[in-house]
Design a protein around this motif. Structure first.
Motif, PDB file in Angstrom:
ATOM      1  N   LEU A 237     -26.728   3.379 -27.465  1.00 32.02           N
ATOM      2  CA  LEU A 237     -27.208   3.016 -26.134  1.00 32.02           C
ATOM      3  C   LEU A 237     -27.337   1.496 -26.028  1.00 32.02           C
ATOM      4  CD1 LEU A 237     -30.030   5.686 -25.674  1.00 32.02           C
ATOM      5  CD2 LEU A 237     -27.621   5.831 -24.987  1.00 32.02           C
ATOM      6  N   THR A 238     -27.476   1.011 -24.800  1.00 33.67           N
ATOM      7  CA  THR A 238     -27.637  -0.427 -24.594  1.00 33.67           C
ATOM      8  C   THR A 238     -28.576  -0.682 -23.421  1.00 33.67           C
ATOM      9  OG1 THR A 238     -26.473  -2.526 -24.228  1.00 33.67           O
ATOM     10  CG2 THR A 238     -25.640  -0.595 -23.047  1.00 33.67           C
ATOM     11  N   ASP A 239     -29.283  -1.816 -23.496  1.00 40.54           N
ATOM     12  CA  ASP A 239     -30.070  -2.298 -22.357  1.00 40.54           C
ATOM     13  C   ASP A 239     -29.462  -3.573 -21.786  1.00 40.54           C
ATOM     14  OD1 ASP A 239     -30.697  -4.011 -24.420  1.00 40.54           O
ATOM     15  OD2 ASP A 239     -32.874  -3.804 -24.228  1.00 40.54           O
ATOM     16  N   ASP A 240     -28.208  -3.846 -22.123  1.00 42.61           N
ATOM     17  CA  ASP A 240     -27.475  -4.987 -21.597  1.00 42.61           C
ATOM     18  C   ASP A 240     -26.774  -4.536 -20.312  1.00 42.61           C
ATOM     19  OD1 ASP A 240     -25.782  -7.058 -20.989  1.00 42.61           O
ATOM     20  OD2 ASP A 240     -24.891  -7.209 -22.995  1.00 42.61           O
ATOM     21  N   ASP A 241     -27.234  -5.028 -19.172  1.00 45.72           N
ATOM     22  CA  ASP A 241     -26.687  -4.584 -17.886  1.00 45.72           C
ATOM     23  C   ASP A 241     -25.194  -4.851 -17.747  1.00 45.72           C
ATOM     24  OD1 ASP A 241     -29.084  -3.562 -17.013  1.00 45.72           O
ATOM     25  OD2 ASP A 241     -29.678  -5.388 -15.946  1.00 45.72           O
ATOM     26  N   ALA A 242     -24.678  -5.791 -18.511  1.00 47.62           N
ATOM     27  CA  ALA A 242     -23.252  -6.109 -18.403  1.00 47.62           C
ATOM     28  C   ALA A 242     -22.376  -4.980 -18.923  1.00 47.62           C
ATOM     29  CB  ALA A 242     -22.945  -7.397 -19.157  1.00 47.62           C
ATOM     30  N   ILE A 243     -22.905  -4.179 -19.830  1.00 43.79           N
ATOM     31  CA  ILE A 243     -22.102  -3.092 -20.406  1.00 43.79           C
ATOM     32  C   ILE A 243     -22.803  -1.738 -20.295  1.00 43.79           C
ATOM     33  CG2 ILE A 243     -20.836  -4.572 -22.021  1.00 43.79           C
ATOM     34  CD1 ILE A 243     -22.775  -3.600 -24.228  1.00 43.79           C
ATOM     35  N   ARG A 244     -23.925  -1.685 -19.582  1.00 39.34           N
ATOM     36  CA  ARG A 244     -24.709  -0.441 -19.514  1.00 39.34           C
ATOM     37  C   ARG A 244     -24.125   0.516 -18.477  1.00 39.34           C
ATOM     38  NH1 ARG A 244     -29.168   1.381 -16.477  1.00 39.34           N
ATOM     39  NH2 ARG A 244     -29.195  -0.605 -15.320  1.00 39.34           N
ATOM     40  N   VAL A 245     -23.932   1.764 -18.922  1.00 35.17           N
ATOM     41  CA  VAL A 245     -23.522   2.842 -18.023  1.00 35.17           C
ATOM     42  C   VAL A 245     -24.752   3.710 -17.798  1.00 35.17           C
ATOM     43  CG1 VAL A 245     -21.992   4.806 -17.671  1.00 35.17           C
ATOM     44  CG2 VAL A 245     -21.177   2.801 -18.939  1.00 35.17           C
ATOM     45  N   TYR A 341     -31.135  11.800 -18.864  1.00 32.41           N
ATOM     46  CA  TYR A 341     -31.199  11.713 -17.408  1.00 32.41           C
ATOM     47  C   TYR A 341     -32.590  12.102 -16.909  1.00 32.41           C
ATOM     48  CZ  TYR A 341     -30.395  12.684 -12.490  1.00 32.41           C
ATOM     49  OH  TYR A 341     -30.494  12.699 -11.123  1.00 32.41           O
ATOM     50  N   PHE A 342     -33.131  13.179 -17.468  1.00 34.92           N
ATOM     51  CA  PHE A 342     -34.481  13.627 -17.099  1.00 34.92           C
ATOM     52  C   PHE A 342     -35.494  12.521 -17.359  1.00 34.92           C
ATOM     53  CE2 PHE A 342     -38.437  15.232 -19.020  1.00 34.92           C
ATOM     54  CZ  PHE A 342     -38.994  15.914 -17.939  1.00 34.92           C
ATOM     55  N   MET A 343     -35.454  11.930 -18.530  1.00 36.81           N
ATOM     56  CA  MET A 343     -36.439  10.915 -18.895  1.00 36.81           C
ATOM     57  C   MET A 343     -36.342   9.672 -18.015  1.00 36.81           C
ATOM     58  SD  MET A 343     -38.303  12.192 -21.339  1.00 36.81           S
ATOM     59  CE  MET A 343     -39.097  10.843 -22.200  1.00 36.81           C
ATOM     60  N   ALA A 344     -35.158   9.362 -17.537  1.00 38.49           N
ATOM     61  CA  ALA A 344     -34.975   8.143 -16.742  1.00 38.49           C
ATOM     62  C   ALA A 344     -35.143   8.360 -15.247  1.00 38.49           C
ATOM     63  CB  ALA A 344     -33.580   7.570 -17.009  1.00 38.49           C
ATOM     64  N   ASN A 345     -35.199   9.638 -14.802  1.00 38.35           N
ATOM     65  CA  ASN A 345     -35.155   9.882 -13.367  1.00 38.35           C
ATOM     66  C   ASN A 345     -36.164  10.888 -12.824  1.00 38.35           C
ATOM     67  OD1 ASN A 345     -32.486   8.468 -12.297  1.00 38.35           O
ATOM     68  ND2 ASN A 345     -32.001   9.375 -14.292  1.00 38.35           N
ATOM     69  N   HIS A 352     -44.435   4.748 -16.646  1.00 38.59           N
ATOM     70  CA  HIS A 352     -44.129   3.722 -17.633  1.00 38.59           C
ATOM     71  C   HIS A 352     -43.047   4.178 -18.607  1.00 38.59           C
ATOM     72  CE1 HIS A 352     -47.034   6.184 -19.818  1.00 38.59           C
ATOM     73  NE2 HIS A 352     -46.774   5.530 -20.934  1.00 38.59           N
ATOM     74  N   ILE A 353     -42.978   5.491 -18.853  1.00 35.12           N
ATOM     75  CA  ILE A 353     -41.937   6.014 -19.738  1.00 35.12           C
ATOM     76  C   ILE A 353     -40.623   6.101 -18.977  1.00 35.12           C
ATOM     77  CG2 ILE A 353     -41.221   7.991 -21.124  1.00 35.12           C
ATOM     78  CD1 ILE A 353     -44.173   8.532 -21.661  1.00 35.12           C
ATOM     79  N   ARG A 354     -40.671   6.592 -17.752  1.00 35.14           N
ATOM     80  CA  ARG A 354     -39.453   6.711 -16.949  1.00 35.14           C
ATOM     81  C   ARG A 354     -38.800   5.346 -16.735  1.00 35.14           C
ATOM     82  NH1 ARG A 354     -41.530   9.026 -12.882  1.00 35.14           N
ATOM     83  NH2 ARG A 354     -41.449   7.388 -11.297  1.00 35.14           N
ATOM     84  N   TYR A 357     -37.041   4.212 -19.984  1.00 35.20           N
ATOM     85  CA  TYR A 357     -35.755   4.873 -20.202  1.00 35.20           C
ATOM     86  C   TYR A 357     -34.699   4.370 -19.220  1.00 35.20           C
ATOM     87  CZ  TYR A 357     -36.626   8.399 -23.812  1.00 35.20           C
ATOM     88  OH  TYR A 357     -36.841   9.027 -25.011  1.00 35.20           O
ATOM     89  N   ALA A 358     -35.097   4.070 -18.003  1.00 35.86           N
ATOM     90  CA  ALA A 358     -34.139   3.677 -16.980  1.00 35.86           C
ATOM     91  C   ALA A 358     -33.470   2.340 -17.271  1.00 35.86           C
ATOM     92  CB  ALA A 358     -34.821   3.621 -15.619  1.00 35.86           C
ATOM     93  N   THR A 359     -34.034   1.567 -18.193  1.00 38.78           N
ATOM     94  CA  THR A 359     -33.387   0.295 -18.551  1.00 38.78           C
ATOM     95  C   THR A 359     -32.241   0.495 -19.532  1.00 38.78           C
ATOM     96  OG1 THR A 359     -34.901  -0.134 -20.413  1.00 38.78           O
ATOM     97  CG2 THR A 359     -35.572  -0.939 -18.230  1.00 38.78           C
ATOM     98  N   TRP A 360     -32.064   1.719 -20.014  1.00 34.73           N
ATOM     99  CA  TRP A 360     -31.045   2.003 -21.022  1.00 34.73           C
ATOM    100  C   TRP A 360     -29.901   2.823 -20.422  1.00 34.73           C
ATOM    101  CZ3 TRP A 360     -31.184  -0.070 -25.847  1.00 34.73           C
ATOM    102  CH2 TRP A 360     -32.386  -0.671 -26.232  1.00 34.73           C
ATOM    103  N   GLY A 361     -28.793   2.834 -21.128  1.00 31.09           N
ATOM    104  CA  GLY A 361     -27.649   3.644 -20.746  1.00 31.09           C
ATOM    105  C   GLY A 361     -26.608   3.629 -21.853  1.00 31.09           C
TER     106      GLY A 361
END
Length: 523
Positions: A237-245, A341-345, A352-354, A357-361
């Motif tokens: 996974l990544t939290d780099d928006d340039a390559i995050r899906v 997907y559940f954890m991020a949305n 605070h947890i959601r 998670y939403a910063t990752w992809g």
């Protein structure tokens, strides 16, 4: 973009090729590639028949955060692998690496070995003679291979099983080997810290149980049940928006499948960041999102009561056919993608947890062939050889020391949870064990060798002979690489001296291990 698959009929290698080599390796794991390179350097002709579509197994399949225990007992070609990874990053060694970098190194090894490599080769049959010797193996697509020695380096032990070698699946009872932490175990790590109701309608057993919960209590502590620990994918996974899906809902996503997670998360106001099962560290990083050499990428693993482990859904994998494994593979993909997907949305997840998670992809530059998802399911345990020797808790705790070591292990005895049960009206996870031994231990030559009277030309480098709980320590990728090298050196002696693998003399094998700079304990 293609999704990942374990088995697709249209991707089976269709070939009438007939291979005849000194050593045939079934399974293109890192262990298999190391074995191939070792055998080739011994002057032997080698083939790798790989049921997967890429080489490297878990080493290229997302397990970049290496579980090594004590580095100083990792030698030989295994240690060189981590040095070669270091070269890729401009340092001496690297033990936390990106999957794509590991793939480059593993592919170079395979090419340098000169081995014949065939992907999409799923074992169909195994011909044995009256002495139990493998004469030829056939793949589903028609390819056949004859060899003087075969080495099973796959995670499931399919060749071992087809050859008629004795093996085990699942947990033994403590009584089987005089152990203390085998069999059924309910412990406090990766556990529900506070009561969580297991029923669809809270408090009403007649309403049925939530998805993933067994409608009963566990068997008595320490009893065996033939079940294996949970599998998952180790995801980059990544939290780099340039390559995050961003995480997306998979096909067939059912939010009801995550109700158990929602109820567990609702108890988090009673937990703090120091609690083992809490998801967020004080710095806000999600636990077991372990950062790699490129710090904006992770090897994401399971952590806590409900996470990426698909608990209870691995039991049939070891003995399943390829089509059934493909269905299980896709169910694991669906569960884990759905969990992220559940954890991020999902609004049932605390804010605070959601938001964390939403910063990752998914990392856009990893697994570009398979929708940025790993090609390898983490099959933590499947079949295990019943060999000339069996590694048990006594070996890992140094109460027993063999006199013919071919490898050393040092990681703790580590079993992930096996099932979810109901006890006293609440849900518990069952099967997790994490227990450190007193120090590194040695692994017998007999742990990769079938017993006397069984298949005289097969060695087993991954599904080695160990009890369930001892295998929980043995099952680390560096150790599999070490055992792959040791198996290849033993195979070389068997070929050159015309002996069975059972009769390979340790007095001749040990000097070869030492020359290879394997670490095998004191003389």
């Amino acid at each position: 973009m293609p999704t990942p698959h374990y088995f697709l009929p249209e991707r089976i290698l269709r070939s009438d090729e007939r291979l005849d080599v000194d050593v045939c390796i079934y399974g293109g794991t890192a262990s298999g590639v190391i074995a191939a390179k070792t055998a080739a350097d011994e002057g032997l002709s080698v083939a790798i028949l790989n049921p997967a579509f890429m080489l490297g197994g878990m080493t290229t399949g997302g397990l970049g955060w290496t579980d090594f225990g004590h580095k100083d007992v990792i030698g030989g070609r295994a240690r060189q692998f981590y040095r070669d990874l270091g070269t890729e990053y401009g340092r001496d060694e690297e033990w936390a690496f990106e999957p794509s970098v590991a793939q480059r190194v593993i592919d170079r090894y395979a090419e340098a070995s000169g081995a014949t490599v065939r992907h999409g080769t799923f074992l169909a049959s195994c011909d044995v003679d009256a002495d139990g010797r493998i004469t030829e193996i056939a793949m589903l697509g028609g390819l056949r291979c004859r060899a003087k020695v075969f080495v099973d380096c796959a995670y499931e032990g399919d060749l071992m099983a087809q050859a008629g070698v004795p093996y085990s699946v699942g947990r033994e009872s403590n009584a089987t080997f005089g152990e203390t932490i085998n069999g059924v175990q309910v412990r406090h790590k990766h556990q529900f810290d506070h009561p969580v109701d297991p029923y669809v309608v809270p408090g009403d057993p007649n309403s049925g149980v939530l998805y993933g919960v067994e409608p009963r209590d566990a068997a008595p502590a320490g009893s065996g049940d033939g079940r294996v620990q949970a599998y998952n994918f180790r995801v980059c996974l990544t939290d780099d928006d340039a390559i995050r899906v961003p995480f997306a809902a998979p096909d067939g996503y059912d939010p009801a499948h995550y109700e158990l997670a929602a109820r567990w998360l609702a108890t988090f106001d009673r937990l703090g960041p120091d609690d083992f099962n809490y998801s967020l560290r004080e710095d806000g990083l999600i636990r077991k999102f372990d950062r790699l050499a490129k710090p904006h990428k992770t090897d994401a693993n399971n952590h806590g009561a409900v996470s990426s482990d698909f608990i209870g859904q691995s039991w049939t994998w070891p003995e399943a056919g390829f089509a059934r494994r493909e269905r299980l593979f896709q169910e694991h993909v669906r569960w884990q993608r759905g969990f992220y997907y559940f954890m991020a949305n999902d609004e049932r997840v605390p804010d605070h947890i959601r938001s964390a998670y939403a910063t990752w992809g998914m990392a856009r530059d990893e697994y570009v062939e398979t929708d940025h998802w790993p090609h390898q399911l983490y099959v933590r345990e499947a079949r295990r050889l019943r060999g000339k020797a069996t590694l048990t808790e006594a070996d890992v705790t140094l109460k027993h020391v063999c006199d013919d070591p071919i490898a050393m292990g040092s990681y703790m005895m580590d079993s992930h949870n096996v099932q979810r049960i109901i006890r006293d009206g609440r849900v518990f996870n069952e099967g997790d064990v994490q227990l450190k031994g007193p120090g590194p231990y040695v692994v017998s030559q007999g742990c990769i060798t079938p017993p006397d009277g069984s298949c005289p030309n097969l060695l087993v480098a991954v599904c080695a002979s160990a009890s369930h709980i001892a295998f929980g320590s043995l099952r680390m990728e560096p150790v599999f690489m070490i055992m792959g090298e040791s198996a290849a050196l033993a195979a070389s002696l068997a070929v050159k001296e015309g002996t069975s693998v059972q009769d390979v003399p340790y007095a001749k094998l040990r000097p070869k291990l030492e020359a290879a700079e394997q670490v095998i304990g004191s003389s």
